[in-house]
Design a protein around this motif. Sequence first.
Motif, short mmCIF file in Angstrom:
data_model
loop_
_atom_site.label_atom_id
_atom_site.label_comp_id
_atom_site.label_asym_id
_atom_site.label_seq_id
_atom_site.Cartn_x
_atom_site.Cartn_y
_atom_site.Cartn_z
N LEU B 176 65.64 -24.77 44.97
CA LEU B 176 64.49 -24.33 44.20
C LEU B 176 64.09 -25.44 43.24
O LEU B 176 64.94 -26.06 42.62
CB LEU B 176 64.88 -23.07 43.41
CG LEU B 176 63.84 -22.50 42.45
CD1 LEU B 176 62.71 -21.86 43.24
CD2 LEU B 176 64.48 -21.48 41.52
N ASP B 177 62.80 -25.68 43.14
CA ASP B 177 62.31 -26.69 42.19
C ASP B 177 62.21 -26.03 40.82
O ASP B 177 61.17 -25.48 40.45
CB ASP B 177 60.95 -27.20 42.67
CG ASP B 177 60.41 -28.32 41.81
OD1 ASP B 177 60.94 -28.55 40.71
OD2 ASP B 177 59.45 -28.98 42.26
N THR B 179 61.99 -27.15 37.91
CA THR B 179 61.05 -27.76 36.97
C THR B 179 59.63 -27.27 37.20
O THR B 179 58.90 -26.99 36.27
CB THR B 179 61.10 -29.30 37.10
OG1 THR B 179 62.42 -29.73 36.80
CG2 THR B 179 60.12 -29.98 36.17
N LEU B 180 59.26 -27.16 38.47
CA LEU B 180 57.87 -26.79 38.79
C LEU B 180 57.71 -25.34 39.22
O LEU B 180 56.60 -24.92 39.55
CB LEU B 180 57.32 -27.73 39.87
CG LEU B 180 57.09 -29.17 39.42
CD1 LEU B 180 56.58 -30.03 40.57
CD2 LEU B 180 56.09 -29.22 38.27
N ALA B 181 58.79 -24.58 39.24
CA ALA B 181 58.65 -23.16 39.61
C ALA B 181 57.76 -22.46 38.59
O ALA B 181 58.01 -22.53 37.39
CB ALA B 181 60.02 -22.50 39.66
N GLY B 182 56.73 -21.80 39.07
CA GLY B 182 55.82 -21.09 38.18
C GLY B 182 56.47 -19.85 37.61
O GLY B 182 57.41 -19.30 38.19
N MET B 183 56.01 -19.42 36.45
CA MET B 183 56.50 -18.18 35.83
C MET B 183 55.30 -17.29 35.55
O MET B 183 54.41 -17.68 34.78
CB MET B 183 57.23 -18.53 34.52
CG MET B 183 57.64 -17.33 33.69
SD MET B 183 58.91 -16.31 34.46
CE MET B 183 60.40 -17.17 33.92
N VAL B 184 55.25 -16.15 36.20
CA VAL B 184 54.12 -15.23 36.01
C VAL B 184 54.64 -13.99 35.29
O VAL B 184 55.57 -13.34 35.77
CB VAL B 184 53.49 -14.84 37.37
CG1 VAL B 184 52.36 -13.83 37.17
CG2 VAL B 184 52.98 -16.09 38.09
N THR B 194 51.11 -17.09 32.01
CA THR B 194 51.80 -17.85 33.03
C THR B 194 52.48 -19.05 32.37
O THR B 194 52.08 -19.48 31.30
CB THR B 194 50.88 -18.36 34.15
OG1 THR B 194 50.05 -19.42 33.65
CG2 THR B 194 50.02 -17.25 34.73
N GLY B 195 53.49 -19.56 33.04
CA GLY B 195 54.19 -20.72 32.54
C GLY B 195 54.85 -21.44 33.70
O GLY B 195 54.56 -21.15 34.86
N VAL B 196 55.72 -22.34 33.37
CA VAL B 196 56.39 -23.15 34.40
C VAL B 196 57.68 -23.68 33.80
O VAL B 196 57.80 -23.77 32.56
CB VAL B 196 55.42 -24.27 34.87
CG1 VAL B 196 55.05 -25.20 33.73
CG2 VAL B 196 55.96 -25.06 36.05
N THR B 248 57.97 -13.12 37.32
CA THR B 248 58.24 -13.62 38.66
C THR B 248 58.32 -15.14 38.61
O THR B 248 57.41 -15.80 38.10
CB THR B 248 57.12 -13.20 39.64
OG1 THR B 248 56.93 -11.79 39.54
CG2 THR B 248 57.48 -13.56 41.07
N VAL B 249 59.41 -15.66 39.12
CA VAL B 249 59.60 -17.10 39.19
C VAL B 249 59.25 -17.53 40.61
O VAL B 249 59.81 -17.01 41.57
CB VAL B 249 61.06 -17.49 38.86
CG1 VAL B 249 61.27 -18.99 39.01
CG2 VAL B 249 61.42 -17.04 37.45
N GLY B 250 58.30 -18.45 40.73
CA GLY B 250 57.83 -18.90 42.04
C GLY B 250 58.99 -19.44 42.88
O GLY B 250 59.76 -20.26 42.42
N GLY B 251 59.08 -18.94 44.11
CA GLY B 251 60.12 -19.42 45.01
C GLY B 251 61.47 -18.76 44.77
O GLY B 251 62.43 -19.02 45.49
#
Lengths: 267, 265
Positions: B176-177, B179-184, B194-196, B248-251
Motif C-alpha cells: 500500500l502506498d 504516503t499517497l493513500a487518500g483519506m475520505v 478529504t486528506g492523504v 476510508t483509506v484508498g487501497g
Amino acid sequence: MSMSITLGREDIVRLCERIEGAQTRAYAIPKLTDEYPQMTIGDGYAVQLELRKRFLAAGHKQVGWKAGLTSKAKMIQMGVSVPSIGFLTDRMARPESSAIKTSDLVHPRVECEVAFVMKKTLRGPNCTLQDVMDATDYVLPAVEIIDSRFSGFKFDLESVVADNGSSARFVGGGRARYVEDIDLRTLGVVMEKNGEIVTMGASAAVLGHPAEAIAMLVNILGELGEELPAGSFVMSGGITEAVAVKPGDSIVARFQDLGSVSMRFID
Amino acid sequence: MDKQKITAYGDELYEAWVACRPVRPLLEREPEITIEDAYQIQERFVARRVQAGEKIIGKKIGATSKPVQDFLGVYQPDFGMLLTGMVFQEGDTIDLATLIQPKAEAELAFVLKADLKGPGITAMDVIRATDYVLPCFEIVDSRIVDWKIKIQDTVADNASCGVYVLGKTKGDPRQLDITLAGMVLEKNGELFSTGVGAAVQGSPANAVAWLANTLGELGIPFKAGEIILSGSQSALVPVVDGDELVCTVGGLGSCRVKFSGRSAA
C-alpha cells in the motif's frame, strides 16, 4: 439553472470579443455582470459557444471539456449547486515535464485533477456515474492551469462560464489506468511547489466521486443540445485548491495509483 | 519542577479523567512547566491508570498535521500512551458520557512485528518493522477546560488521547502506498473532508520514525505487537449523539464508528 438566453446577438458577440481579447493578449477585465447585471448562465454559455466557434474557425482543434467548481467548498463560495463547464483545445495542451510560459497568462493557478478519456459518446439528460464509468477508456492524472481573465479572480458564475471556465492550459501525464483497476473515489493527491507540499486531498473532494462531475458535465452539455463525443479528454475538476504560480516555480502533482505530473513555469 | 508538583498534577488529570470533569490549564497556573515536566506529569497520569488495572499497548503521535496544529496552536508533534481501556472495535457505538469534549481524527494505525529502538530510525526501518496498517479513528479528548491547551497542557494530558477505534482491514505497507493513500472522511453519510497520508509529516512512516527516535532518546523502545497511531490526516471532527463517522483509506479499507449520549462539556 437557467439556460435561457436573454442577450441579443450583438451583445453576445461584443462580450465574446472582450473575452477573446483578454485571453489572447493576457490582460484582466472587470467581470461581465458589472455591465450586464441581468446576464444569465445561459448567456454565459452563449458567449462561450461564440468563443469556441471563433477558435475552431481559426484552426484550433477541440480535444474535450473540463468541469469546474466541482468541490463543495467552491460551490458554496460561488453560491451555485452545479459545476460549470468549459471546452479544451489542442492549443491549451502542454506536454508533461515541460516549461510553461506565464507571460501569455494573467494570473495562473494550478490544480490537481483526475482526467477521463472516453471510448463511447455520452448524452444527457440523466447521465449517471455508472454511465460515465462504462464509457471511459481510461483515466490519467492531470494538472490544470486555470487563469481567470477577471481582475483579482473576482467573478460570478455567469462571467466565469463566458470566460470558458477559466480554462488556460492543461498537462496530462502520469500513468493511464482502467477505472475498474483503481478506486476512483479515494485517490490521494499531493501537490508540491518547489519541493514543498502546498496542498493535498483525496478525489472524493470532487462531488464525492470524480465520475459524478463528468456525469454532470454531460447533463449540462445535454441542456446545451450537445453530447460528449467518444475520444474526448475530460477533466473532472480540482481535487486540491488552486495554487498560484510564477516564473521559476516547479510543480509536481503526485497521485495514488496514477503516478505524477510535473511542469515548471517560465516568463 | 519538583516531584511533588508533578505527582499532584498527574493525579489531578487522572481524577479529571475519572470524573469526566475538566480542569484549568496547567500552564496558566504554572507558567514555568517545561515540555520535559509535562511528559513526567503524563507519566504519572498514565501510571495511575495502570495502577487501576489498565495496560499500555501502544503509543499515539499527536499534532502532526497542519489542520490539527492550527486547531491546537501547537506546532510540534507530541506523543501519548495507548491503554487497554481506550480500545473500541469497528462498528462499536461510543458512549459520549465517558468523554468530556471529544473530537474525532481519521488516522492510519501501525501494528509492529519487531522492536524498534531509536535513535537512528528511518521511515524504511518503520516499514520493515510493521506487521500491518489499519484505518482508524482516534477520538481525542481534553481534560483541560474548553481545549484551552498549550503544548505543555496537552503533553501532560496524555497528548489529549481519548479512545480509539481500529478498522478491520489490514494493509501491508510494502504494497500500500501509505504516503499517497487518500483519506475520505464522511459524517452521517455526507462527505466531511478529504486528506492523504502525506498530510502527516510527509508520510505516516515519518511520524512513526520521529516517535521511535524521540522515545529512543528517553531509552524507551517500541515493542513488537505495539499499536502506533500515526496522527490525524483530517481536520478534527466534533461529534454528538447519533453521529456516525466513516473513514476510508484508498487501497486499504474503512473504519466506522457511532456515537450516542452526551459528553460532559
